[in-house]
Design a protein around this motif. Structure first.
Motif, PDB file in Angstrom:
ATOM      1  N   ARG A   1       0.579   3.961  -2.915  1.00 57.83           N
ATOM      2  CA  ARG A   1       0.138   5.347  -2.687  1.00 57.83           C
ATOM      3  C   ARG A   1       1.112   6.337  -3.315  1.00 57.83           C
ATOM      4  O   ARG A   1       0.696   7.324  -3.939  1.00 57.83           O
TER       5      ARG A   1
ATOM      6  N   ASP B   1      -7.180   6.827  -2.379  1.00 61.26           N
ATOM      7  CA  ASP B   1      -7.813   6.997  -1.073  1.00 61.26           C
ATOM      8  C   ASP B   1      -8.449   5.718  -0.548  1.00 61.26           C
ATOM      9  O   ASP B   1      -8.774   5.609   0.635  1.00 61.26           O
TER      10      ASP B   1
ATOM     11  N   ALA C   1      -5.528   0.650   1.859  1.00 58.04           N
ATOM     12  CA  ALA C   1      -5.450   0.417   3.306  1.00 58.04           C
ATOM     13  C   ALA C   1      -4.283   1.176   3.889  1.00 58.04           C
ATOM     14  O   ALA C   1      -3.244   1.373   3.231  1.00 58.04           O
ATOM     15  N   ASP C   2      -4.409   1.625   5.107  1.00 59.60           N
ATOM     16  CA  ASP C   2      -3.327   2.364   5.765  1.00 59.60           C
ATOM     17  C   ASP C   2      -2.180   1.419   6.144  1.00 59.60           C
ATOM     18  O   ASP C   2      -2.370   0.244   6.378  1.00 59.60           O
TER      19      ASP C   2
ATOM     20  N   SER D   1       0.807  -1.223   0.000  1.00 60.82           N
ATOM     21  CA  SER D   1       0.000   0.000   0.000  1.00 60.82           C
ATOM     22  C   SER D   1       0.835   1.266   0.000  1.00 60.82           C
ATOM     23  O   SER D   1       0.496   2.246  -0.683  1.00 60.82           O
ATOM     24  N   GLY D   2       1.914   1.294   0.769  1.00 59.32           N
ATOM     25  CA  GLY D   2       2.722   2.509   0.826  1.00 59.32           C
ATOM     26  C   GLY D   2       3.327   2.857  -0.515  1.00 59.32           C
ATOM     27  O   GLY D   2       3.275   4.009  -0.965  1.00 59.32           O
TER      28      GLY D   2
END
Length: 412
Positions: free
Chosen positions: A384, A408, A411-412, A380-381
């Motif tokens: 993004r 957006d 997932a974080d 995810s990182g």
């Protein structure tokens, strides 16, 4: 925007190329044709709000531009020789023979695609004079800087003057010689219309429809040419998806999420028929398919599938392999990698993409594709960051909205 401003903008889209081409045919001077056409539009901006939009805007612009051209020729030191060209305007002068190219705008395309010009210059000049695209739009189509495109156009015009390249009816031999440049021009005009490089108008039907119109003219002119048929099929199959391309909220809708019931079946049927015709010709011993025929075949596979899940991605990979053998460009390899991701998984596709980083680092679609693959790998990182890069690089509002939403949702 007032109704008059809207009318002027609409007339510019419809009449710019027609006016430039008609004046180029009459006076044999591309610079003069472009300059007086621009002056005529300036006059329209000044006078139409006061006097009203003429009943025949195209005729008004042509008449105004013609008068300005004659006035300019009269003022030039070599007026006597050039002024003779103005006699073409006389009702008593027989019309110039049209030869194999009967449409002024198409004739202008062939003139701009003269072999004395470098291929990049031919395409850039034609997009400016015929497509009416700005320097910024052409630069995005070429993935190069605006200053580079401006220089190409300026040098092309200088070359035309220095070499005394005339605006004339191309012979049958000229048509064949310049065809590759013409096809490239038409396709780039289409692409700019199908997903505009910048601005709020994500889809510009005037450009896509103009490109298809030129494609149909080319098809009637060269009915046995496989690449002409392939380009027309490619544009038809792509244009057929336009209604499903952008959501009601102005967001890009990717192919796998589009409502296929909204696709234009008439255009799809016509496009599929052209693809089948070319397949039959090749199987009968004809010339192997070129770039546009392979791209049309890829789009035929997409539009034949009842749903995204039923798409024959293996066949698409095979077609991209054949295309890469002809055109091993970074863009082709990017699309091939995306197809590989659907067949062999995101790991292999990401490895393919990473090999292209040096060539496509300033191309938003590269980072968008990479972001999606990283998302599928739960990285995810990194995904993004790739989305952020794609968002910064795209100038299209619909695409920016789509990429922002996808980012957006990570997932974080």
């Amino acid at each position: 925007m007032t109704s008059v401003e809207e009318a002027i903008a609409r007339v510019h889209r419809v009449e710019w190329a027609r006016t430039v081409a008609g004046l180029a045919r009459r006076f044999g001077d591309l610079d003069l044709a472009e300059e007086v056409t621009a002056e005529a539009f300036v006059a329209a901006v000044e006078r139409w709000p006061r006097d009203g939009v003429p009943s025949n805007p195209g005729g008004w612009l042509t008449t105004t531009a013609t008068r300005k051209a004659i006035d300019r020729l009269r003022r030039e030191s070599k007026r006597d020789a050039k002024y003779q060209a103005a006699h073409m305007l006389s009702d008593h002068t027989p019309p110039e023979p049209t030869g194999p190219v009967e449409d002024d705008r198409l004739r202008l395309v062939f003139t701009c695609c003269h072999p004395a010009l470098a291929m990049e210059a031919r395409v850039a000049l034609t997009l400016r004079l015929v497509g009416g695209l700005t320097v910024a739009e052409i630069a995005r189509a070429f993935l190069v800087r605006e200053t580079t495109i401006a220089q190409r156009i300026t040098r092309a015009k200088a070359r035309i003057k220095a070499a005394h390249i005339p605006y004339r009816v191309p012979s049958a031999g000229d048509v064949r010689e310049r065809l590759a440049g013409v096809l490239a021009v038409v396709y780039l005009v289409f692409n700019e219309g199908y997903l505009a490089g910048a601005g709020d108008d994500s889809l510009r039907a005037d450009l896509t429809d103009e490109a298809i119109r030129l494609g149909r003219l080319l098809r009637s002119l060269l009915p046995d040419d496989g690449e002409v048929a392939g380009l027309l099929a490619l544009m038809l199959l792509t244009r057929a998806r336009s209604a499903a391309r952008v959501s009601r909220t102005g967001e890009l809708v990717t192919l796998d999420e589009q409502d296929r019931g909204a696709w234009n079946r008439e255009l799809i049927v016509e496009g599929h028929a052209l693809v089948r015709e070319r397949i039959a010709a090749v199987e009968a011993g004809g010339t192997p398919p070129g770039r546009y025929q392979l791209l049309a075949a890829i789009n035929a596979v997409h539009t034949y599938a009842p749903s995204a899940r039923e798409t024959d991605w293996s066949q698409i990979v095979v077609l991209y392999e054949r295309l890469a053998a002809l055109d091993p460009s970074p863009i082709v390899r990017l699309n091939r990698a995306v197809a590989i991701g659907e067949v062999d998984g995101p790991d292999l596709a990401l490895a393919e993409l990473d090999r292209l980083a040096g060539d496509l680092d300033d191309y938003h679609a590269f980072h968008a594709a990479r972001a999606d693959l990283l998302r599928r790998l739960s990285r995810s990182g990194e995904s993004r960051a790739a989305y952020d890069r794609a968002i910064r690089l795209t100038g299209n509002s619909a695409e920016r909205s789509y990429l922002t939403r996808r980012r957006d949702q990570l997932a974080d």
